[in-house]
Design an enzyme around this catalytic site. Structure first.
Site, PDB file in Angstrom:
ATOM      1  N   CYS A  17      13.440  -5.222  -2.024  1.00  0.00           N
ATOM      2  CA  CYS A  17      13.385  -4.821  -3.275  1.00  0.00           C
ATOM      3  C   CYS A  17      14.437  -4.748  -4.398  1.00  0.00           C
ATOM      4  O   CYS A  17      15.757  -5.241  -4.597  1.00  0.00           O
ATOM      5  CB  CYS A  17      13.443  -3.386  -2.695  1.00  0.00           C
ATOM      6  SG  CYS A  17      13.313  -1.511  -4.306  1.00  0.00           S
ATOM      7  N   ASN A  53      11.001  -9.165   3.877  1.00  0.00           N
ATOM      8  CA  ASN A  53      10.461  -7.633   4.604  1.00  0.00           C
ATOM      9  C   ASN A  53      10.263  -8.075   5.979  1.00  0.00           C
ATOM     10  O   ASN A  53      10.816  -9.681   6.380  1.00  0.00           O
ATOM     11  CB  ASN A  53       9.357  -7.734   3.963  1.00  0.00           C
ATOM     12  CG  ASN A  53       8.958  -7.214   2.899  1.00  0.00           C
ATOM     13  OD1 ASN A  53       9.189  -5.831   2.693  1.00  0.00           O
ATOM     14  ND2 ASN A  53       9.080  -7.664   1.693  1.00  0.00           N
ATOM     15  N   HIS A  68      12.203  -3.622   6.515  1.00  0.00           N
ATOM     16  CA  HIS A  68      12.824  -4.308   6.476  1.00  0.00           C
ATOM     17  C   HIS A  68      13.735  -4.754   7.372  1.00  0.00           C
ATOM     18  O   HIS A  68      14.302  -3.517   8.428  1.00  0.00           O
ATOM     19  CB  HIS A  68      13.769  -3.921   4.973  1.00  0.00           C
ATOM     20  CG  HIS A  68      12.605  -4.121   3.884  1.00  0.00           C
ATOM     21  ND1 HIS A  68      13.019  -3.631   2.267  1.00  0.00           N
ATOM     22  CD2 HIS A  68      11.412  -4.213   3.443  1.00  0.00           C
ATOM     23  CE1 HIS A  68      12.062  -3.952   1.225  1.00  0.00           C
ATOM     24  NE2 HIS A  68      10.916  -3.857   2.029  1.00  0.00           N
ATOM     25  N   ARG A  76       2.804 -10.458  -3.510  1.00  0.00           N
ATOM     26  CA  ARG A  76       3.184  -9.452  -4.302  1.00  0.00           C
ATOM     27  C   ARG A  76       4.619  -9.330  -4.098  1.00  0.00           C
ATOM     28  O   ARG A  76       5.501  -9.175  -4.884  1.00  0.00           O
ATOM     29  CB  ARG A  76       2.667  -8.334  -4.269  1.00  0.00           C
ATOM     30  CG  ARG A  76       2.499  -7.036  -5.408  1.00  0.00           C
ATOM     31  CD  ARG A  76       3.667  -5.969  -5.366  1.00  0.00           C
ATOM     32  NE  ARG A  76       3.494  -5.019  -4.479  1.00  0.00           N
ATOM     33  CZ  ARG A  76       4.944  -4.182  -4.058  1.00  0.00           C
ATOM     34  NH1 ARG A  76       5.856  -4.588  -4.631  1.00  0.00           N
ATOM     35  NH2 ARG A  76       4.305  -3.688  -2.875  1.00  0.00           N
ATOM     36  N   HIS A  80       6.427  -0.264   6.621  1.00  0.00           N
ATOM     37  CA  HIS A  80       6.649  -0.745   5.918  1.00  0.00           C
ATOM     38  C   HIS A  80       8.188  -0.803   5.968  1.00  0.00           C
ATOM     39  O   HIS A  80       9.095   0.171   5.599  1.00  0.00           O
ATOM     40  CB  HIS A  80       6.692  -0.782   4.527  1.00  0.00           C
ATOM     41  CG  HIS A  80       7.194  -1.785   3.456  1.00  0.00           C
ATOM     42  ND1 HIS A  80       5.972  -2.552   2.624  1.00  0.00           N
ATOM     43  CD2 HIS A  80       8.271  -2.242   3.481  1.00  0.00           C
ATOM     44  CE1 HIS A  80       6.251  -3.193   2.283  1.00  0.00           C
ATOM     45  NE2 HIS A  80       7.600  -3.427   2.694  1.00  0.00           N
TER      46      HIS A  80
END
Length: 309
Positions: free
Chosen positions: A247, A256, A216, A25, A214
């Site tokens: 993003c 990521n 990056h 995703r 999460h």
């Protein structure tokens, strides 16, 4: 060449960490190419075979905004679900929830913002108005027996507003948890976090309960930040196979945290993940061929096949 790290247990770290795989995703949504649905299905199957137990499969965001995931319905209709594996999907609003319910989805995620500017750019809402959008989504999902996860973006810094005040992140995060979300993923959307900032934010929440992270890797801090979160007791870490993603609404956001790099560190710390590193490297190598570019994962670069000269 060593193909597994030498494991040394460190005190004060979790015995096991759940890796919340976001490649299908969050990873694919940021690719310039649109990947065929059968490739996406194989990607998810490979991830499950490698030992993943949480794979965020797709998103029901309007295809106008994320055309790379416009085939969400087709993907879910043909997805072979492995028993014991969770396949959450991202939903932005009630229409997205309707589609998720139609496909028998058992778990969804919503995506909020910790800053006014990103809320306007990503959600077309003010910071306050986003909760009015999420409330009926979460309420209906819970009524239908679904689990709801919440993401909060720009938790450490916003390219338009600068550093995000910690108390502002905590206020937004707690309101999302109060709606009934079982888990809150703290997003470093542009990769500006540093370990001390990570520890301070988790501490401001009163501890790691219900928190995931999460990161990056824009400034090369993702693994260091993850280790800081682990030392605070966090046991759920988002990552993306091969480091794909970023993003689409924040130009300074790069890839990521790569799942393979995270697994190498965790296994080196003696932390269980349930994942087979060789299978992950094979999957990243396969995916890189489909995407037409090499993986950014340092572990994949080290352990994968070397390009011909």
């Amino acid at each position: 060449m060593m193909r597994e790290p030498y494991g040394v247990r460190a005190e004060g770290l979790p015995e096991r960490v759940t890796i919340y795989e976001v490649g299908p995703r969050d990873g694919l949504q940021n690719e310039s190419a649109v990947i065929p649905v059968e490739v996406k299905a194989e990607f998810i199957a490979r991830l499950a075979a490698a030992g993943h137990r949480v794979i965020e499969a797709t998103s029901f965001v309007h295809p106008k905004w994320v055309p790379q995931l416009a085939d969400a319905s087709e993907l879910l209709a043909g997805l072979e679900r492995v028993p014991g594996v969770r396949y959450p999907v991202l939903v932005p609003n009630e229409r997205g929830l309707d589609r998720a319910l139609e496909h028998g989805v058992q778990e969804i995620a919503i995506f909020g913002s910790a800053t006014e500017t990103f809320a306007a750019k990503n959600l077309n809402r003010t910071l306050e108005e986003q909760f009015e959008m999420f409330e009926p989504v979460v309420a209906r999902a819970l009524e239908n027996g679904l689990k709801v996860r919440a993401y909060v973006s720009m938790c450490f810094g916003d390219p338009w507003e600068g550093p995000t005040p910690i108390d502002q992140v905590v206020t937004v995060g707690r309101r999302l948890l109060d709606l009934g979300c079982f888990e809150l993923s703290l997003g470093d959307t542009t990769g500006v976090a540093t370990p001390g900032h990570v520890s301070a934010l988790i501490g401001a929440f009163g501890g790691p309960s219900q928190l995931a992270v999460h990161f990056h890797d824009t400034y090369g801090q993702a693994l260091a930040n993850t280790l800081a979160a682990l030392r605070e007791g966090v046991t759920v870490v988002d990552a993306s196979t091969g480091g794909i993603g970023g993003c689409p609404y924040a130009e300074s956001a790069t890839g990521n945290l790569a799942t393979e790099d995270l697994v190498w560190m965790l296994h080196g710390l003696g932390i269980e993940t349930g994942l087979n590193l060789e299978s992950l490297v094979e999957t990243s190598t396969w995916l890189a061929e489909k995407l037409g570019r090499p993986s950014t994962s340092r572990v994949v670069q080290a352990l994968g096949p070397k390009p011909a000269h």
